[in-house]
Write an enzyme that holds these catalytic residues in place. Structure first.
Site, PDB file in Angstrom:
ATOM      1  N   ASN A   6     -30.802  11.278  -1.527  1.00 59.33           N
ATOM      2  CA  ASN A   6     -32.194  11.274  -1.074  1.00 59.33           C
ATOM      3  C   ASN A   6     -33.178  11.655  -2.170  1.00 59.33           C
ATOM      4  O   ASN A   6     -34.359  11.850  -1.914  1.00 59.33           O
ATOM      5  CB  ASN A   6     -32.359  12.214   0.128  1.00 59.33           C
ATOM      6  CG  ASN A   6     -31.929  13.643  -0.191  1.00 59.33           C
ATOM      7  OD1 ASN A   6     -31.647  13.989  -1.346  1.00 59.33           O
ATOM      8  ND2 ASN A   6     -31.864  14.483   0.836  1.00 59.33           N
TER       9      ASN A   6
ATOM     10  N   VAL B  84     -28.461  17.128  -5.383  1.00 58.29           N
ATOM     11  CA  VAL B  84     -27.217  16.569  -5.891  1.00 58.29           C
ATOM     12  C   VAL B  84     -26.753  15.437  -4.984  1.00 58.29           C
ATOM     13  O   VAL B  84     -27.321  15.180  -3.926  1.00 58.29           O
ATOM     14  CB  VAL B  84     -26.130  17.657  -5.983  1.00 58.29           C
ATOM     15  CG1 VAL B  84     -26.541  18.759  -6.932  1.00 58.29           C
ATOM     16  CG2 VAL B  84     -25.797  18.210  -4.602  1.00 58.29           C
TER      17      VAL B  84
ATOM     18  N   ASP C 101     -31.804  19.170   0.103  1.00 57.14           N
ATOM     19  CA  ASP C 101     -30.685  18.242   0.269  1.00 57.14           C
ATOM     20  C   ASP C 101     -30.431  17.906   1.730  1.00 57.14           C
ATOM     21  O   ASP C 101     -30.001  16.781   2.039  1.00 57.14           O
ATOM     22  CB  ASP C 101     -29.415  18.846  -0.337  1.00 57.14           C
ATOM     23  CG  ASP C 101     -29.466  18.888  -1.844  1.00 57.14           C
ATOM     24  OD1 ASP C 101     -28.991  17.935  -2.472  1.00 57.14           O
ATOM     25  OD2 ASP C 101     -30.007  19.874  -2.387  1.00 57.14           O
TER      26      ASP C 101
ATOM     27  N   ASP D 106     -17.277  28.516   6.081  1.00 53.16           N
ATOM     28  CA  ASP D 106     -17.836  29.216   4.936  1.00 53.16           C
ATOM     29  C   ASP D 106     -18.890  30.208   5.418  1.00 53.16           C
ATOM     30  O   ASP D 106     -18.812  30.710   6.547  1.00 53.16           O
ATOM     31  CB  ASP D 106     -18.416  28.204   3.946  1.00 53.16           C
ATOM     32  CG  ASP D 106     -18.255  28.639   2.499  1.00 53.16           C
ATOM     33  OD1 ASP D 106     -18.913  29.613   2.113  1.00 53.16           O
ATOM     34  OD2 ASP D 106     -17.466  28.001   1.780  1.00 53.16           O
TER      35      ASP D 106
ATOM     36  N   HIS E  67     -23.510  30.399  -0.770  1.00 52.98           N
ATOM     37  CA  HIS E  67     -22.181  29.873  -1.097  1.00 52.98           C
ATOM     38  C   HIS E  67     -21.832  28.669  -0.218  1.00 52.98           C
ATOM     39  O   HIS E  67     -21.444  27.599  -0.703  1.00 52.98           O
ATOM     40  CB  HIS E  67     -21.141  30.985  -0.942  1.00 52.98           C
ATOM     41  CG  HIS E  67     -19.745  30.593  -1.359  1.00 52.98           C
ATOM     42  ND1 HIS E  67     -18.884  29.912  -0.524  1.00 52.98           N
ATOM     43  CD2 HIS E  67     -19.065  30.817  -2.516  1.00 52.98           C
ATOM     44  CE1 HIS E  67     -17.737  29.721  -1.146  1.00 52.98           C
ATOM     45  NE2 HIS E  67     -17.828  30.267  -2.367  1.00 52.98           N
TER      46      HIS E  67
ATOM     47  N   ALA F  64      -3.894  29.423   1.441  1.00 53.16           N
ATOM     48  CA  ALA F  64      -3.443  28.263   0.682  1.00 53.16           C
ATOM     49  C   ALA F  64      -1.927  28.227   0.551  1.00 53.16           C
ATOM     50  O   ALA F  64      -1.317  27.154   0.551  1.00 53.16           O
ATOM     51  CB  ALA F  64      -4.096  28.281  -0.705  1.00 53.16           C
TER      52      ALA F  64
END
Length: 747
Positions: A120, A124, A81, A72, A107, A206
């Site tokens: 934690n 999320v 996070d 990515d 992103h 894909a």
């Protein structure tokens, strides 16, 4: 012919003393300390909750040990996070070869958080919060070159990634050779976004999922909203429908470059599928990539047109179903024999042999394999731990419920009786095995029906041992067999010193292993006071529980003030002394038990009577079958004694005290071959042996005080108080005290 019916008005209550030590099915799941996510984490874990993955976190299924590569825009490790999170590997910049994977757009960071953000309290919760992240930067600005994607795939393969997440799309073929090389290993599952062009076909790469060389190692992911409708921007399945599924992808909240970031797209749906793949691989590391893909596709919730369709493909990802067994359970043996039990097959009322304790099979645990070859732990010992409770029908018994009031001479030597009733024991419908358990007491007992007819040749009163023919259904054998059986046209008066409520325990206890049987019996006079009887009991057909066909031969003697009965029975059973299981446990085979019962009743004086019964049963070792590796001969014994007084307070009343020790194994063992563990890397099972000793540590004892009192013509009261110690021969079980009351009216 005249028909009779007994109406029964009954009430019962049950008091259990102490706390029963119930054993629960399955193994205690591992509960690490981080399993209580803060509320803020859960509020943003919308994907995890929508897809049914939350309960598996509580069982320690969390992606641990699985490397997931995210191709990515990179990863911002400074966000809350991932700050100081050790399960993030040093990143790889596939564009310039450096380790600089700083994410400028957010992103890649958001995608990574949806996939594997830890618990934690800082943001999320990812679908696989303990998976190891490998951030690979392949996007510069808004573009990812084919060369960068190729380099990223190769880096992921070298690092041992089991899952590759590609939340990106191209307008043409991309990184073809690298994808082919990954597919050839069948070790790494590649999960690719379908694209956000709203087209009927998925974008590249894909679209490669549908090619022959992909071999099921690629999945395509579309996006749906909270209503499970395909998002307007999401590309449809098209030609890749066989490898396409969807996940939530509209207004998905995750980590951003600073704080949280909410985005919509197939990019946000893809990490949910990648996380689910990581969960599968953490639980079953030996699965191949194509197996993981097949499981996720097969267990998806069907959406759109029935079956695989060109819009939704296989449907919505369902993590709960993906982690649950699929299709069947296969039991394996070291000798190469397998037994497969479809999960859709009917229920089996499994239980231990009645002469053994529910504790006997404790610890009989093995690994079984579903249709995809994944192992699951089965506590077979728990499935075979059947427990019984005192209820109205077991307390008063069929004999007590029928009562003498239902017996009627029909003329020409014919006796007949019929009973039909519905009882409502006041017990909770929930037992230690849950409300659906077949052994749990039910709030309302099913309708019970018994019918029987008996013909006897006229004989001299007081010596009713002439010719006899009896037929019946609903389990009425004790009315024609045993020292307490009905006999003679004057049977009502004759049973005053051998009461009808003694019938069940003055007969062979093997009769109880042929429940709801149909009866055929004949008695032949040998000499005055002596009779030879033969009987055949056939059970109702039922493949879900033990059932036995019994042949009995009796020598019966009656004289002034006494009865003696010697019973020789052969029980040919589909089961093992009342025990039953599915085929792999070996208790559903044909076995034979031979039993001898000696019983008698004596009139001590005008008011007192005494009854005794002793039984010995012998079962040869059952054949080795399924997991049953070896067994030994089983011996069991039981006895009972009763004392009765009549005309205690009013003429015709009866007060009786009985003490029963049901059949209990005195020797016998079963040795099973089980799988105690499975190699996590190869899936190869390790076999061990487990021996079940059938002789219980304790013996059940049931003491009952019963009073029966006439209440005018055709009416009768009966009250029984029972004290049961070590129920089912279980030394750990609570004693039971039960009170039963019945009022019979003949009409």
């Amino acid at each position: 012919m005249v028909n009779f019916r007994n109406a029964l008005v009954a009430w019962s209550c049950l008091l259990s003393l102490g706390v029963a030590q119930a054993q629960w099915a399955g193994l205690t799941p591992w509960s690490p300390p981080w399993l209580s996510p803060p509320l803020s984490d859960w509020q943003r874990a919308n994907q995890l909750q929508q897809l049914g993955g939350a309960r598996w976190l509580a069982q320690g299924v969390n992606g641990h040990g699985v490397i997931v590569a995210v191709l990515d825009t990179g990863l911002n490790r400074q966000v809350a996070d991932f700050a100081n999170w050790q399960r993030v590997l040093p990143g790889i910049n596939a564009i310039d070869g450096s380790q600089n994977v700083q994410d400028e757009s957010g992103h890649g960071t958001q995608v990574a958080s949806l996939l594997a953000a830890p618990i934690n309290g800082a943001g999320v919760v990812g679908v696989a919060p303990m998976a190891t992240l490998l951030p690979i930067k392949v996007v510069a600005g808004d573009l990812a070159s084919s060369a960068a994607v190729t380099a990223g795939l190769q880096a992921a393969q070298r690092a041992g990634a089991r899952v590759v997440n590609m939340s990106l799309a191209a307008t043409g073929p991309t990184a073809t050779q690298a994808l082919k090389e990954l597919a050839a290993t069948d070790r790494t599952l590649v999960v690719v976004a379908a694209g956000n062009q709203g087209q009927p076909e998925a974008a590249w790469p894909a679209r490669y999922a549908g090619t022959a060389w992909a071999q099921g190692t690629m999945l395509v992911v579309g996006a749906v909203d909270v209503n499970r409708q395909l998002a307007s921007f999401s590309n449809q399945a098209g030609s890749a429908a066989a490898h396409y599924l969807v996940a939530p992808g509209v207004n998905i909240q995750g980590a951003g470059t600073s704080g949280t970031l909410t985005l919509s797209g197939t990019s946000q749906a893809t990490p949910a599928v990648s996380g689910a793949a990581a969960l599968l691989l953490s639980k079953w590391p030996y699965l191949r990539a194509s197996q993981v893909g097949a499981i996720l596709l097969q267990t998806a919730d069907d959406l759109g047109a029935p079956g695989v369709d060109p819009v939704y493909g296989h449907g919505l990802l369902n993590i709960d179903r993906a982690l649950s067994p699929v299709g069947s359970f296969t039991y394996r043996t070291a000798r190469g024999v397998t037994f497969t039990v479809p999960l859709s097959s009917g229920r089996v009322l499994s239980s231990q042999p009645r002469v053994a304790s529910p504790q006997a099979f404790q610890g009989l645990i093995t690994q079984v394999f579903d249709a995809h070859g994944r192992h699951f732990t089965r506590d077979e010992g728990q499935a075979l731990a059947a427990r019984t409770r005192l209820r109205l029908d077991t307390l008063l018994g069929q004999d007590g419920l029928l009562g003498e009031l239902s017996l009627r001479p029909l003329g020409a030597g014919l006796l007949g009786w019929s009973y039909q009733a519905q009882t409502r024991p006041t017990q909770s419908p929930r037992g230690p095995w849950g409300p659906a358990d077949p052994f749990s007491p039910q709030a309302k007992a099913p309708l019970a029906q018994f019918h029987a007819w008996q013909w006897r040749s006229p004989t001299q009163a007081g010596a009713p041992t002439g010719w006899q023919v009896a037929v019946g259904d609903g389990g009425t054998a004790t009315m024609a067999l045993g020292a307490g059986s009905l006999s003679g046209l004057d049977g009502i008066q004759h049973t005053a010193w051998a009461p009808q409520e003694w019938q069940s325990w003055l007969a062979s206890p093997l009769i109880g292993l042929s429940p709801k049987h149909r009866l055929g019996a004949i008695g032949v006079p040998l000499a005055p006071g002596w009779q030879l009887r033969g009987a055949w009991l056939n059970p109702q057909a039922d493949d879900s529980q033990a059932r036995g066909r019994l042949q009995a031969t009796e020598l019966h003697h009656e004289g002034p003030g006494h009865r003696l009965n010697l019973n020789f029975s052969v029980l040919d059973e589909h089961g093992f002394l009342g025990g039953y299981s599915r085929e792999p446990l070996g208790l559903n085979q044909q076995t034979r038990t031979v039993g001898v019962t000696l019983a008698g009743a004596w009139q001590l004086d005008t008011h007192w009577a005494l009854g005794l019964q002793w039984t010995r049963a012998d079962s040869p070792a059952p054949a080795n079958h399924g997991l049953l590796l070896a067994s030994t001969r089983l011996l069991a014994d039981g006895h009972a004694v009763g004392l009765m007084r009549r005309d205690t307070w009013v003429p015709g009343d009866r007060l009786s005290l009985t003490h029963q020790a049901p059949l209990r194994a005195s020797q016998g063992s079963l040795t099973y071959q089980v799988i105690d563990q499975v190699d996590p890397d190869t899936g190869v099972p390790h076999y061990a042996e487990h021996t079940v000793q059938l002789k219980p540590e304790a013996r059940e004892r049931l003491t009952e005080l019963r009073y029966t009192r006439p209440d005018g013509p055709g009416r009768q009261w009966a009250v029984a108080l029972a004290w049961r110690v070590h129920p089912d021969h279980d030394a750990t079980a609570s004693a039971e005290l039960a009170l039963g009351l019945s009022y019979n009216i003949r009409f």
